[in-house]
Enzyme design. Sequence first.
Site, short mmCIF file in Angstrom:
data_model
loop_
_atom_site.label_atom_id
_atom_site.label_comp_id
_atom_site.label_asym_id
_atom_site.label_seq_id
_atom_site.Cartn_x
_atom_site.Cartn_y
_atom_site.Cartn_z
N ASP A 1 15.14 8.65 -83.77
CA ASP A 1 16.17 8.19 -84.70
C ASP A 1 17.52 8.46 -84.07
O ASP A 1 18.17 9.46 -84.36
CB ASP A 1 16.01 8.94 -86.03
N HIS B 1 14.81 4.85 -93.47
CA HIS B 1 13.98 6.05 -93.31
C HIS B 1 12.52 5.80 -93.67
O HIS B 1 11.61 6.32 -93.02
CB HIS B 1 14.57 7.22 -94.09
#
Length: 283
Positions: free
Chosen positions: A156, A62
């Site tokens: 993502d 992340h």
Amino acid sequence: MANNYLETLYPTWGQQFVMNEVLFEVDTGHQKLVIFKNDQWGTVMALDGVIQTTEKDEFIYHEMMTHVPLFAHGNAKKVLIIGGGDGGILREVLKHPEVESVTQVEIDQQVIDMCIQYLPNHSAGAYDSPKANIVIADGVDFVNECTEKFDVIISDSTDPMGPGEVLFTSRFYQGIKNCLTEDGVFVAQNGVSFMQTDEVATTFKRLSPLFKQASFYSGAVPTYVGGIMTFAWATDNLALKEVSQEVIAERFKASGITTRFYTPALHKGAFALPQYVLDVIKE
């Protein structure tokens, strides 16, 4: 006795997790979701036989997906996230003080709900932020119908199979191009390059005609096994990749953000790719 979870991403090789406790299991209609506890990795989420995220090492993925494009840009006001239902990307994006609004397009509300419940540290309250606008929709349709422009777009997605497959197509990238500002940058999860070399080649082929610069940067995430993970990078602003380590360091310090993996030096180093990846791009 605990069951084992065998990842089936590759037909001839994989990794196995002991499921110390199964917390949740469901077929959402979009995908088969399993959330379980593992003594080494904490809470683990898997979709359709592939490990998506774990409590212990999610910060590496992340942080690299978020801080590299945002610190390279330096003044991103509007950010678009495609996918990212676990909330980790949203959490990291919202740490950037210059960001005024974040739109997140996730196909499956149930993934968000489950992650808030079982992986609360991933989103860490990010879904409650007044800056966050959550849209439940197909990412490809969204970018192709979008009239807004974004400074940074982060995809993502799961691996290119099942519902995630369309997020690796030319139509998706064309849509991205349409809703990215002139100086903006797009980044995307692009698999473990040693194991998924074809993915690197295909992504490069599809992004190259659309952007002045299509490239990759990398990071190693332990539970995405098989070596370094590549992240696609596409922009018309050639200066972004060349921002000096000193400037990145200044921006990083000014932001007040604390990281566990990302550093300005790592940011610069991440763009140095192994020869086998460079060869794929050259071909």
